[in-house]
Design a protein around this motif. Structure first.
Motif, PDB file in Angstrom:
ATOM      1  N   ARG A 150       0.849  -1.196   0.000  1.00 18.14           N
ATOM      2  CA  ARG A 150       0.000   0.000   0.000  1.00 18.14           C
ATOM      3  C   ARG A 150       0.887   1.249   0.000  1.00 18.14           C
ATOM      4  O   ARG A 150       1.331   1.713   1.061  1.00 18.14           O
ATOM      5  CB  ARG A 150      -0.889   0.004   1.234  1.00 18.14           C
ATOM      6  N   ALA A 177      -2.643   4.795  -1.003  1.00 13.76           N
ATOM      7  CA  ALA A 177      -3.264   4.639   0.316  1.00 13.76           C
ATOM      8  C   ALA A 177      -3.400   5.938   1.079  1.00 13.76           C
ATOM      9  O   ALA A 177      -4.269   6.067   1.947  1.00 13.76           O
ATOM     10  CB  ALA A 177      -2.449   3.645   1.143  1.00 13.76           C
ATOM     11  N   TYR A 386      -6.591   3.665   8.068  1.00 18.37           N
ATOM     12  CA  TYR A 386      -6.601   3.684   6.608  1.00 18.37           C
ATOM     13  C   TYR A 386      -7.909   3.187   6.014  1.00 18.37           C
ATOM     14  O   TYR A 386      -8.013   3.011   4.804  1.00 18.37           O
ATOM     15  CB  TYR A 386      -5.414   2.881   6.067  1.00 18.37           C
TER      16      TYR A 386
END
Length: 389
Positions: A150, A177, A386
């Motif tokens: 990511r 991300a 996230y």
């Protein structure tokens, strides 16, 4: 800890919050828009037969050996990092994933190495072009395992309008991300300068975190860095790598955190999320306690009338601190900092990282905590931050 609890901890989602890729200088030529290629990094041959990396007309200290050889084991021609043997298996996606498997790491936030400096280039047009080149390359790198690899996108804030445009592209088109900013001032502007608010506003709108990642300008004998000269204490410490690295990491992070909290950024953008990496996490609680103590003084508080919460409350609401894998947690957890605000990072594969052994070290360090807190630190907080869960 019982074997059952230990087994559960080992099976928890494990997220490395700061796992570097080791890009070569060539990628900035190969992945930049054609009309920018004469303005970005290039290899130059010097009269003495050596080669260096240059940006524009500035010849930097970086050895030309790194131009297209990811296995070059000397970043510089002097001995500041000698010996520094990078891990060969870490330079291609298959090998990179194998190092994660060996450590028991499920997901890695991919952080740049050379491209960290792109954020510091005062020419925002050139700096942003270099960030875009890195974004294209790292997207291709991570495509081998997009759920495990990511990447975060480094942002050059010297041209704020361009930074906003590119940052939206990085999330909405590349699917990265989140963002990365360095904790340095942007020219003469502190990070809480309202001129930078359009970028913080965008990150809040897009609902993605910002990784605040320190950078050392790796000074020469006069204290000048290859890309960035404005680092706390640089002129004071000259070319001492020990002192410069010490100051540019932890102290710059402290200054950045003060800007974000006491400067009012987190008050103005209450849904903005920040992750502090590269400088460890043991310093955070004490620094928050210092800010709280000043906020609790009526005289001091009058100078920050925009704050409606204690500084530690802003951190608890909007921030994570990533501990080094082998950093002790003793004394770090307390009123100002709880397990919900902690994550961990390996800093792989840099010379000061713990490899092999980072995964085992962090599991050992959290093993005395309640299982719920272990799961939060190992990866649960990262997944929440996230928005993976």
């Amino acid at each position: 800890m019982s074997n059952t609890v230990a087994d559960k901890a080992r099976s928890s989602l494990t997220v490395d919050m700061d796992r570097h890729v080791q890009e070569t200088w060539r990628i900035f030529q190969d992945y930049a828009e054609p009309h920018f290629r004469s303005h970005v990094y290039r290899k130059v041959d010097l009269p003495d037969g050596s080669s260096r990396i240059a940006i524009g007309e500035r010849v930097m200290a970086f050895s030309g050996a790194m131009w297209d050889d990811p296995y070059a084991n000397r970043m510089f021609d002097d001995n500041r990092f000698w010996p520094n043997h990078p891990l060969r298996e870490g330079f291609d996606p298959k090998g990179y994933l194998s190092t994660m498997d060996a450590e028991g790491i499920d997901v890695a936030l991919l952080t740049p190495t050379l491209a960290l400096g792109n954020a510091t280039i005062p020419n925002g047009i050139a700096g942003s072009a270099l960030c875009r080149a890195y974004g294209r390359w790292v997207t291709e790198f991570a495509s081998a395992a997009p759920k495990r690899l990511r990447p975060v996108y480094p942002v050059n804030l010297h041209d704020v309008n361009l930074a906003v445009k590119d940052a939206r592209w990085a999330i909405e088109t590349l699917g990265l991300a989140g963002f990365l900013v360095v904790p340095l001032p942007v020219g003469e502007r502190a990070l809480h300068d309202p001129a930078l608010d359009p970028f913080w506003s965008l990150a809040q709108e897009l609902d993605v975190p910002i990784q605040v990642h320190t950078i050392s300008s790796l000074p020469d004998a006069e204290g000048r860095g290859p890309l960035v000269d404005v680092v706390a204490g640089a002129k004071r410490f000259g070319g001492s790598l020990f002192l410069h690295h010490l100051v540019s990491h932890r102290i710059e992070q402290q200054l950045a955190l003060a800007s974000f909290i006491a400067g009012g950024v987190l008050e103005r953008f209450p849904k903005l999320r920040l992750v502090f990496v590269e400088a460890g996490g043991e310093w955070v609680r004490g620094w928050l306690a210092e800010m709280d103590a000043r906020y609790d003084s009526p005289m001091m508080r009058r100078s920050v009338p925009w704050l409606t919460l204690r500084p530690s409350e802003y951190f608890q609401r909007q921030c994570l601190a990533a501990f080094h894998a082998n950093e002790p947690l003793r004394g770090a957890l307390g009123n100002e900092l709880g397990a919900s605000q902690l994550a961990w990072a390996s800093d792989y594969p840099h010379h000061d990282s713990l490899f092999p052994g980072a995964g085992e070290a962090v599991r050992r360090e959290v093993s005395t905590l309640a299982l719920e807190d272990q799961e939060r630190i190992l990866g649960g907080n990262a997944a929440r931050f996230y928005r993976w869960v």
